[in-house]
Design a protein around this motif. Structure first.
Motif, PDB file in Angstrom:
ATOM      1  N   ALA A   8      31.173  40.044  -0.737  1.00 10.78           N
ATOM      2  CA  ALA A   8      32.416  40.910  -1.391  1.00 10.78           C
ATOM      3  C   ALA A   8      33.436  40.538  -1.763  1.00 10.78           C
ATOM      4  CB  ALA A   8      32.627  40.446   0.710  1.00 10.78           C
ATOM      5  N   CYS A   9      33.122  39.497  -1.966  1.00  8.16           N
ATOM      6  CA  CYS A   9      34.583  39.323  -3.483  1.00  8.16           C
ATOM      7  C   CYS A   9      34.518  40.186  -4.445  1.00  8.16           C
ATOM      8  CB  CYS A   9      34.308  37.378  -3.968  1.00  8.16           C
ATOM      9  SG  CYS A   9      32.475  37.196  -4.317  1.00  8.16           S
TER      10      CYS A   9
ATOM     11  N   ARG B  10      42.524  38.881  -3.671  1.00  6.08           N
ATOM     12  CA  ARG B  10      40.936  40.286  -2.511  1.00  6.08           C
ATOM     13  C   ARG B  10      40.347  39.466  -2.307  1.00  6.08           C
ATOM     14  NH1 ARG B  10      43.258  44.414  -6.154  1.00  6.08           N
ATOM     15  NH2 ARG B  10      43.724  45.829  -4.758  1.00  6.08           N
TER      16      ARG B  10
ATOM     17  N   HIS C 124      41.314  36.965   1.004  1.00  9.57           N
ATOM     18  CA  HIS C 124      41.562  37.877   1.651  1.00  9.57           C
ATOM     19  C   HIS C 124      40.024  38.691   2.663  1.00  9.57           C
ATOM     20  CE1 HIS C 124      43.937  40.635   3.838  1.00  9.57           C
ATOM     21  NE2 HIS C 124      43.081  42.234   3.508  1.00  9.57           N
ATOM     22  N   SER C 125      39.112  38.662   1.191  1.00  9.20           N
ATOM     23  CA  SER C 125      38.202  39.432   2.357  1.00  9.20           C
ATOM     24  C   SER C 125      37.044  38.780   2.658  1.00  9.20           C
ATOM     25  CB  SER C 125      36.794  40.601   1.084  1.00  9.20           C
ATOM     26  OG  SER C 125      36.560  39.650  -0.058  1.00  9.20           O
TER      27      SER C 125
ATOM     28  N   PHE D 112      43.540  48.310   0.215  1.00 10.82           N
ATOM     29  CA  PHE D 112      41.786  47.136   0.276  1.00 10.82           C
ATOM     30  C   PHE D 112      41.231  47.149  -0.975  1.00 10.82           C
ATOM     31  CE2 PHE D 112      37.753  44.961   1.892  1.00 10.82           C
ATOM     32  CZ  PHE D 112      38.092  44.497   2.374  1.00 10.82           C
ATOM     33  N   ASN D 113      40.931  47.760  -1.856  1.00 10.51           N
ATOM     34  CA  ASN D 113      40.251  48.209  -2.773  1.00 10.51           C
ATOM     35  C   ASN D 113      41.413  48.373  -4.033  1.00 10.51           C
ATOM     36  OD1 ASN D 113      37.395  48.361  -1.467  1.00 10.51           O
ATOM     37  ND2 ASN D 113      37.304  49.748  -2.217  1.00 10.51           N
TER      38      ASN D 113
ATOM     39  N   VAL E 134      35.270  43.827  -4.222  1.00 14.93           N
ATOM     40  CA  VAL E 134      36.189  43.938  -4.256  1.00 14.93           C
ATOM     41  C   VAL E 134      37.486  42.979  -5.152  1.00 14.93           C
ATOM     42  CG1 VAL E 134      36.773  43.701  -1.664  1.00 14.93           C
ATOM     43  CG2 VAL E 134      36.966  41.020  -2.546  1.00 14.93           C
TER      44      VAL E 134
ATOM     45  N   ASP F  16      42.181  52.009   6.914  1.00 12.16           N
ATOM     46  CA  ASP F  16      42.187  51.495   6.189  1.00 12.16           C
ATOM     47  C   ASP F  16      42.509  52.921   5.028  1.00 12.16           C
ATOM     48  OD1 ASP F  16      40.377  49.445   6.484  1.00 12.16           O
ATOM     49  OD2 ASP F  16      38.612  50.468   5.963  1.00 12.16           O
TER      50      ASP F  16
END
Lengths: 352, 279
Positions: free
Chosen positions: A249-250, A327, A330-331, A62-63, A253, A34
């Motif tokens: 998660a949405c 994101r 994606h997440s 990622f973040n 991120v 990551d």
């Protein structure tokens, strides 16, 4: 606009130099591969290790850099059993290196949110002494999810930045956007040289090619118009609610989500009050002490997030709270995402 | 830059046990400079903390016309309010505020008939305005206070209810959901009091606070009596963490209850998205 070039092999030297003056945040590879924004160590041996882990080429940060200015968990104050309270505010000089253009738009959104009405001292102090270096996206970091060209937030910035880099294989073209950026370059001028005309042309070509590589297109303006005037169809919300597993998660991120919870913790007569990211998709978010919960229904919670970003933010500031980074899609383990939502309300097809 | 999240110590001067689950705390800032610079408006709220336990928004139940102290009437419901109920006189709580741009009107309602409708713990926020009016009673016409609780031992401000009722052109009407042996008054929900009170909308403004279900039926009753949306004013409650429009919890549509409210007209509340459950 003043332009310079820097050899890629000089970037780590530049960052090590800058590390003397700033806390330097840069995408670094972690265990498992990551890539996350992390601070370079101030200690010589670990700094050498850190530098080896810098990964600017990786387009998988990622973040977003949100947590540099608004950490997921931060202490707001310390207190003791004598009733003395001490605020804990962080305001170090920061260099954030390698921010993507869409995320820079998100930072502008956060700046506005945390300074309107009441000023949020925690965010604004962290943000105050920061210099941001953008790296434009020659290729989309999340090819299946990025839709910045539909929103107008990327893949390169045209103005408003401190410094923006254009990746030219062995070199970066360095675009200096303001005085703050110019001062930084001047201070480290040994790493920079003037560009040849070909290099500037090359960069312009890269920018055009980059735009063509953003394959996901949505009718963003139509979506904003619809959100402004119409209610979201109940059927659409119910389908999203049915799929959503409420993992959050949405929102974790999302570079523009700002909600937080506050809690106290005490050990041996010393205590802290902290804030921690919270989210409107969780059912407990609006639950009152009495048990009454005005946000109990899952489909209403689903609507809240889309309405906040696309409708209310746009009504208030003229700029949407979604910056097209992709994101959320994606997440999401069940393929819910802003771009799918937009496609659903602007076409009559089902994506959820 | 001011840090709006930092609370200040306030010492408890007196505690009145209002009912089996509600106490009124009269407090004063311990720092004289803060106390001297402090002022508030009827209908505003404060964030009350016990360091180590947590923080919650509590409406100010005292009137700004009575200076030098603040009163909070708190029902013991959650973790924090239970701890607050354990506090004694001379002990401290921590407070910050006042918050809420949306507060009760005062100058604008002079010369009018006023109707207050409260359910349960809904009376304390209204009391801030009621006592302000009582301190300027000649500026107002008829005042009616309709107050309903689950049982008779739940009523707050029992002495004040009697005192207000003795003031000319001022009427206090009470009802309980469930009759107990010591109760001889009306039984039924607060809208039942329409049978006893002559509610007219002429030159009148109504103020409400209570659970959402009560608000819904009282608004229907008031509309039935001819009240327009702008003359029905209510104070709302939401889970809140910051009080200053940042934490997001009290967001309803494009409004934050903490910053834009907590007092709204019925006309404003009707514009809130239905799904946010304001009414």
């Amino acid at each position: 606009m003043t332009k310079k070039v820097i050899n890629k092999s000089d970037i780590s030297k530049l960052l090590i130099d800058a590390n003397n003056e700033y806390n330097v945040y840069v995408p670094m590879e972690h265990i498992g591969g990551d890539v996350l924004f992390s601070a370079l160590s101030k200690e010589k041996n670990s700094l050498e290790e850190d530098v080896k882990r810098i990964n600017l080429a990786s387009e998988k940060t990622f973040n977003s850099p949100k947590e540099i200015f608004y950490p997921q968990l931060e202490t707001m104050m310390e207190y003791n059993d004598k009733g003395e309270i001490k605020e804990t505010v962080e305001s170090s000089k920061k260099l954030v290196f390698g921010v993507r253009p869409c995320d820079f738009h998100a930072i502008a959104h956060q700046d506005n949110f945390f300074s309107k009405n009441y000023e949020d001292k925690y965010y604004l102090s962290r943000r105050e002494n920061s210099l941001i270096v953008i790296i434009g996206c020659n290729t989309p970091p999340r090819p299946e999810a990025c839709f910045c060209t539909s929103v107008g937030t990327g893949p390169f910035l045209t103005e408003g930045f401190d410094i923006q880099l254009v990746d030219l294989d062995d070199y970066y073209l360095v675009e200096i956007g303001n005085e703050k950026g110019a001062d930084f370059i001047k201070k480290h001028e040994k790493y920079f040289s003037d560009p040849y005309r070909d290099e500037i042309k090359h960069a312009e070509r890269k920018k055009l090619e980059a735009e063509e590589k953003i394959n996901l297109k949505v009718n963003f303006n139509k979506a904003l118009q619809i959100m402004k005037t119409e209610e979201i169809p109940q059927d659409n919300l119910e389908r999203i609610a049915e799929r959503c597993i409420e993992c959050g998660a949405c929102v974790y991120v999302c570079p523009t989500c700002t909600c937080f919870d506050v809690f106290d913790d005490v050990k041996c007569g010393e205590g802290v009050r902290c804030r921690i990211w919270d989210t409107c998709v969780f059912s407990g978010y609006t639950r009152e002490a009495s048990g009454h919960n005005p946000g109990a229904k899952k489909e209403f919670r689903a609507a809240r997030r889309y309405e906040h970003k696309l409708k209310y933010d746009t009504l208030e500031t003229g700029i949407s709270g979604c910056i097209g980074c992709g994101r959320c899609l994606h997440s999401c383990p069940v393929d819910i995402g802003m771009s799918n939502f937009i496609k659903e309300i602007t076409t009559n097809q089902k994506y959820h | 830059m001011k840090n709006d999240y930092i609370p200040y110590p306030a010492v408890i001067e007196s505690i009145i046990t209002e009912s089996f689950d509600t106490k009124t705390f009269r407090v004063k800032f311990t720092d004289k400079k803060i106390a001297d610079n402090f002022s508030y408006v009827q209908g505003q709220f404060m964030q009350i903390s016990l360091m180590g336990t947590g923080e919650a928004p509590i409406s100010i139940s005292s009137s700004p016309s009575r200076k030098g102290f603040l009163e909070f009437s708190i029902r013991s419901v959650g973790k924090l309010t239970k701890k607050i109920h354990e506090l004694k006189v001379r002990e401290k709580m921590f407070i910050r505020g006042p918050y809420g741009k949306g507060h009760f009107p005062f100058e604008e309602i002079k010369g009018k008939n006023l109707i207050f409708v409260a359910g349960g713990i809904g009376l304390p926020p209204l009391r801030s305005l009621i006592n302000l009016i009582m301190d300027n009673r000649k500026d107002f016409e008829n005042v009616k206070i309709l107050y309903g609780c689950k049982t008779a031992d739940e009523f707050c401000f029992k002495d004040e209810l009697k005192a207000w009722n003795k003031i000319p052109n001022t009427e206090v009407l009470l009802t309980v959901d469930k009759k107990t042996d010591d109760w001889t008054g009306r039984v039924g929900v607060v809208t039942e009091l329409w049978k006893d009170a002559d509610i007219k909308s002429d030159n009148a403004v109504a103020f409400l606070c209570g659970p959402p279900i009560m608000i819904k039926f009282v608004v229907q009753k008031l509309e039935g009596s001819g009240f327009s949306d702008k003359n029905i004013i209510m104070t709302l409650e939401r889970h809140m963490k910051c009080g200053i429009g940042k934490c997001g919890h009290c967001n309803v549509g494009d409004k934050f209850i903490c910053v834009d409210g907590p007092v709204f007209t019925c006309a404003e509340v009707k514009k809130f998205p239905k799904k946010d459950g304001a009414m």
